[in-house]
Design an enzyme around this catalytic site. Sequence first.
Site, short mmCIF file in Angstrom:
data_model
loop_
_atom_site.label_atom_id
_atom_site.label_comp_id
_atom_site.label_asym_id
_atom_site.label_seq_id
_atom_site.Cartn_x
_atom_site.Cartn_y
_atom_site.Cartn_z
N GLN A 181 -98.44 87.06 -62.82
CA GLN A 181 -97.90 86.12 -63.80
C GLN A 181 -98.02 84.67 -63.34
O GLN A 181 -97.85 83.75 -64.14
CB GLN A 181 -96.42 86.43 -64.08
CG GLN A 181 -96.19 87.72 -64.83
CD GLN A 181 -96.68 87.65 -66.30
OE1 GLN A 181 -96.70 86.60 -66.92
NE2 GLN A 181 -97.06 88.80 -66.83
N HIS A 203 -106.85 89.02 -67.36
CA HIS A 203 -106.46 88.95 -68.78
C HIS A 203 -105.13 88.25 -68.99
O HIS A 203 -104.70 88.05 -70.13
CB HIS A 203 -106.48 90.34 -69.43
CG HIS A 203 -105.35 91.25 -69.06
ND1 HIS A 203 -104.26 91.44 -69.86
CD2 HIS A 203 -105.15 92.03 -67.98
CE1 HIS A 203 -103.44 92.32 -69.29
NE2 HIS A 203 -103.96 92.69 -68.14
N CYS A 326 -94.36 98.31 -70.68
CA CYS A 326 -94.26 99.68 -70.19
C CYS A 326 -92.96 100.34 -70.64
O CYS A 326 -92.89 101.55 -70.76
CB CYS A 326 -94.31 99.70 -68.67
SG CYS A 326 -95.53 98.57 -68.04
C1 LIG Z 1 -99.72 92.52 -66.23
C2 LIG Z 1 -99.12 92.68 -64.89
C3 LIG Z 1 -99.64 93.62 -63.97
C4 LIG Z 1 -100.73 94.58 -64.33
O1 LIG Z 1 -101.99 93.96 -64.44
P1 LIG Z 1 -103.17 94.76 -65.18
O2 LIG Z 1 -104.37 93.89 -64.98
O3 LIG Z 1 -102.78 94.87 -66.61
O4 LIG Z 1 -103.29 96.07 -64.50
C5 LIG Z 1 -99.06 93.69 -62.72
N1 LIG Z 1 -98.05 92.88 -62.38
C6 LIG Z 1 -97.53 91.96 -63.22
C7 LIG Z 1 -96.44 91.07 -62.76
C8 LIG Z 1 -98.06 91.85 -64.51
O5 LIG Z 1 -97.53 90.94 -65.34
#
Ligand SMILES: *Cc1c(COP(=O)(O)O)cnc(C)c1O
Length: 394
Positions: A181, A203, A326
């Site tokens: 993040q 992403h 999730c």
């Molecule tokens: C989105 C997120 C992930 C997972 O990342 P992906 O690329 O979707 O596997 C892990 N940790 C945090 C803090 C996230 O916000």
Amino acid sequence: MQPFIYADNAATTALSKQVLDEMMPYLTNEYGNASSLYDLGGRAKTAVEKARDQVAAAIGAEAREIYFTGGGSESDNWAIKGVAEAMAKKGKKHIISTAFEHHAVLHTLEKLKKNGFEITLLPVHENGIVRVNELEAAIREDTALVTVMYANNEIGTIQPIAEIGEICKKHGVIFHTDAVQAVGNLKIDVKAENIDLLSMSSHKFHGPKGVGALYIRKGVVIPNLIDGGAQERGRRAGTENTAGIVGMGKALELAVSSMDERNKKLCQIRDRIIDGALKIERSRVNGDRVLRLPGNVSLCFEGVEGESLLLMLDLKGVAASSGSACTSGSLDPSHVLLSLGLPHEIAHGSLRLSFSDDNTLEDADYILSVLPEIIERLRSMSPLWDRIKSEEKN
Ligand SMILES: *Cc1c(COP(=O)(O)O)cnc(C)c1O
């Protein structure tokens, strides 16, 4: 006409047009395998290495310390399981983390626990921030790893990463941070902050999905993630996702170069919504008001059910979240909100709005124009709200 406002940028972001343009050749004419010796392959290799430089520069690392992966979850798994395996050989089987990590970290730790590791999850208190003195007190002779997220994905609170890095260095403990993040949104310097491993995901900053990276400080030894060819210095084999990697590099370069200006705007959007929403009775902000991501708004409304709130906002053209992607679909309140000490019935009424460069102050005004009436309607149908009101009278 009703607008469509995307306010769920902590879940994922839109791919930027500039990033797509940069990727396009590698999805079409420039299809070479980066390991091939002829020029078509060489050009793919050059593109991957340029992206590695861009990613390294964004966090103050060296290019050879960046390993491309399939995303944030993969980077977290590799870092944590890798350090665990390496340190178990030295008899160190204790890991320190926090109660409000992303599931990619928490579920990995649960698995390690089943395999004989001891896990200490630090509390994050009412403001959603770990206390460094508590972290230091938790370190033992056999502590293998400290893993603390840089910024929380639900409530946006920013952790004292540099102080944690310093403590870990002092005690000779490896320090990993899930910075998914934070990367692209906050200034990060892995050297100054004494970070040994750092996870990121493309992403979350307008790059493509399914690509991320793990920074592994040189000198930190962890097992290879995937055995096979010599890609990623032999540590994560498999033909490179050239287009994805190129997109990630470009997206991160753009995110970092526009960071200061963007964050000024995001703070305005964020603070306008928080100020407006707090005028609604029995509402609250989750987590520290200042030490939070510029684009994160996390609120709770008593007597409101979060899922219903999201559906009503959706009908008004606002895409938001109640917490982490999730947990949506399950009736349990988010582990993050519970970790702040919020009672279940308050945690149920949560709303996360997360913004990016694509949002405007007009979006904030529109959200504030629909939110109070939605809350009022939901409360008018809520037995819980009736109870709160009648208790007020007594
Ligand atoms: C989105 C997120 C992930 C997972 O990342 P992906 O690329 O979707 O596997 C892990 N940790 C945090 C803090 C996230 O916000």
